[in-house]
Design a protein around this motif. Structure first.
Motif, PDB file in Angstrom:
ATOM      1  N   SER A 113       0.850  -1.194   0.000  1.00  0.00           N
ATOM      2  CA  SER A 113       0.000   0.000   0.000  1.00  0.00           C
ATOM      3  C   SER A 113       0.881   1.238   0.000  1.00  0.00           C
ATOM      4  O   SER A 113       1.993   1.217   0.522  1.00  0.00           O
ATOM      5  N   CYS A 114       0.353   2.297  -0.571  1.00  0.00           N
ATOM      6  CA  CYS A 114       1.053   3.585  -0.575  1.00  0.00           C
ATOM      7  C   CYS A 114       0.020   4.654  -0.254  1.00  0.00           C
ATOM      8  O   CYS A 114      -0.884   4.919  -1.068  1.00  0.00           O
ATOM      9  N   ALA A 115       0.154   5.240   0.922  1.00  0.00           N
ATOM     10  CA  ALA A 115      -0.772   6.284   1.360  1.00  0.00           C
ATOM     11  C   ALA A 115      -0.187   7.651   1.010  1.00  0.00           C
ATOM     12  O   ALA A 115       0.953   7.953   1.371  1.00  0.00           O
ATOM     13  N   SER A 141       2.529   5.004  -9.816  1.00  0.00           N
ATOM     14  CA  SER A 141       3.320   3.868 -10.275  1.00  0.00           C
ATOM     15  C   SER A 141       4.031   3.204  -9.107  1.00  0.00           C
ATOM     16  O   SER A 141       4.253   3.827  -8.067  1.00  0.00           O
ATOM     17  N   TRP A 142       4.380   1.966  -9.327  1.00  0.00           N
ATOM     18  CA  TRP A 142       5.279   1.233  -8.435  1.00  0.00           C
ATOM     19  C   TRP A 142       6.548   0.926  -9.230  1.00  0.00           C
ATOM     20  O   TRP A 142       6.484   0.431 -10.359  1.00  0.00           O
ATOM     21  N   TYR A 143       7.671   1.221  -8.615  1.00  0.00           N
ATOM     22  CA  TYR A 143       8.980   0.871  -9.146  1.00  0.00           C
ATOM     23  C   TYR A 143       9.661  -0.067  -8.155  1.00  0.00           C
ATOM     24  O   TYR A 143       9.255  -0.149  -6.998  1.00  0.00           O
ATOM     25  N   ARG A 144      10.701  -0.714  -8.610  1.00  0.00           N
ATOM     26  CA  ARG A 144      11.498  -1.532  -7.700  1.00  0.00           C
ATOM     27  C   ARG A 144      12.964  -1.439  -8.079  1.00  0.00           C
ATOM     28  O   ARG A 144      13.310  -1.172  -9.225  1.00  0.00           O
ATOM     29  N   ALA A 204      13.355  -6.965  -3.930  1.00  0.00           N
ATOM     30  CA  ALA A 204      13.791  -5.604  -4.227  1.00  0.00           C
ATOM     31  C   ALA A 204      13.176  -4.653  -3.198  1.00  0.00           C
ATOM     32  O   ALA A 204      12.302  -5.043  -2.428  1.00  0.00           O
ATOM     33  N   VAL A 205      13.637  -3.409  -3.238  1.00  0.00           N
ATOM     34  CA  VAL A 205      12.935  -2.342  -2.548  1.00  0.00           C
ATOM     35  C   VAL A 205      11.903  -1.776  -3.520  1.00  0.00           C
ATOM     36  O   VAL A 205      12.249  -1.442  -4.663  1.00  0.00           O
ATOM     37  N   TYR A 206      10.668  -1.708  -3.067  1.00  0.00           N
ATOM     38  CA  TYR A 206       9.570  -1.231  -3.907  1.00  0.00           C
ATOM     39  C   TYR A 206       9.233   0.210  -3.518  1.00  0.00           C
ATOM     40  O   TYR A 206       9.026   0.514  -2.339  1.00  0.00           O
ATOM     41  N   TYR A 207       9.145   1.063  -4.546  1.00  0.00           N
ATOM     42  CA  TYR A 207       8.894   2.478  -4.343  1.00  0.00           C
ATOM     43  C   TYR A 207       7.593   2.908  -5.008  1.00  0.00           C
ATOM     44  O   TYR A 207       7.289   2.483  -6.136  1.00  0.00           O
ATOM     45  N   GLN A 215       9.591   6.398   0.379  1.00  0.00           N
ATOM     46  CA  GLN A 215      10.888   5.988   0.925  1.00  0.00           C
ATOM     47  C   GLN A 215      11.223   4.537   0.608  1.00  0.00           C
ATOM     48  O   GLN A 215      12.365   4.110   0.787  1.00  0.00           O
ATOM     49  N   GLY A 216      10.249   3.784   0.146  1.00  0.00           N
ATOM     50  CA  GLY A 216      10.467   2.399  -0.243  1.00  0.00           C
ATOM     51  C   GLY A 216      10.129   1.408   0.855  1.00  0.00           C
ATOM     52  O   GLY A 216      10.177   1.723   2.048  1.00  0.00           O
ATOM     53  N   THR A 217       9.776   0.198   0.422  1.00  0.00           N
ATOM     54  CA  THR A 217       9.517  -0.894   1.343  1.00  0.00           C
ATOM     55  C   THR A 217      10.184  -2.151   0.783  1.00  0.00           C
ATOM     56  O   THR A 217      10.106  -2.428  -0.415  1.00  0.00           O
ATOM     57  N   GLN A 218      10.845  -2.892   1.655  1.00  0.00           N
ATOM     58  CA  GLN A 218      11.622  -4.056   1.225  1.00  0.00           C
ATOM     59  C   GLN A 218      10.709  -5.266   1.041  1.00  0.00           C
ATOM     60  O   GLN A 218       9.900  -5.595   1.922  1.00  0.00           O
ATOM     61  N   VAL A 219      10.860  -5.919  -0.090  1.00  0.00           N
ATOM     62  CA  VAL A 219      10.199  -7.201  -0.346  1.00  0.00           C
ATOM     63  C   VAL A 219      11.290  -8.236  -0.584  1.00  0.00           C
ATOM     64  O   VAL A 219      12.145  -8.052  -1.458  1.00  0.00           O
TER      65      VAL A 219
END
Length: 119
Positions: free
Chosen positions: A20-22, A34-37, A91-94, A111-115
């Motif tokens: 999720s991205c708030a 968008s989502w990047y990684r 990856a880190v997802y941004y 700031q990104g979240t690690q997957v």
């Protein structure tokens, strides 16, 4: 302006996660999202994008059929449902928000979240 990602973590191959991205501080419903990684040693790559109203989506070939991007403009939130995860999805997802208007390029990042996908 804030974009705050959540939902990352460690998952086994074949598992699922929902990111999720708030968003806050800007008119969320006007922006494409968008989502990047970015994996270690690799460049940041586009994973999925969705238009401002949600009517159009695009995916990287590597995630087509496995990932789904969606948004809730009433909640100022964009999601990435990730199924059938593979180790190469690690990856880190941004989260990214972008609007091109009146000659200006408004471009915001979280700031990104690690997957991590590992057995």
């Amino acid at each position: 302006v804030q974009l705050v990602e959540s939902g990352g973590g460690l998952v086994r191959p074949g598992g699922s996660l929902r990111l999720s991205c708030a968003a806050s501080g800007f008119t969320f419903s006007s922006y494409a999202m968008s989502w990047y990684r970015q994996a270690p040693g690799s460049e940041r790559e586009l994973v999925a994008s969705i238009s401002s109203a949600g009517g159009s989506t695009n995916y990287a070939n590597s995630v087509k059929g496995r990932f789904t991007i969606s948004r809730d403009n009433a909640k100022n939130t964009v999601y990435l449902q990730m199924n059938s995860l593979k180790p190469e999805d690690t990856a880190v997802y941004y989260c990214n928000a972008r609007l091109l208007a009146l000659g200006h390029d408004y471009d915001y990042w979280g700031q990104g979240t690690q997957v991590t996908v590992s057995s």
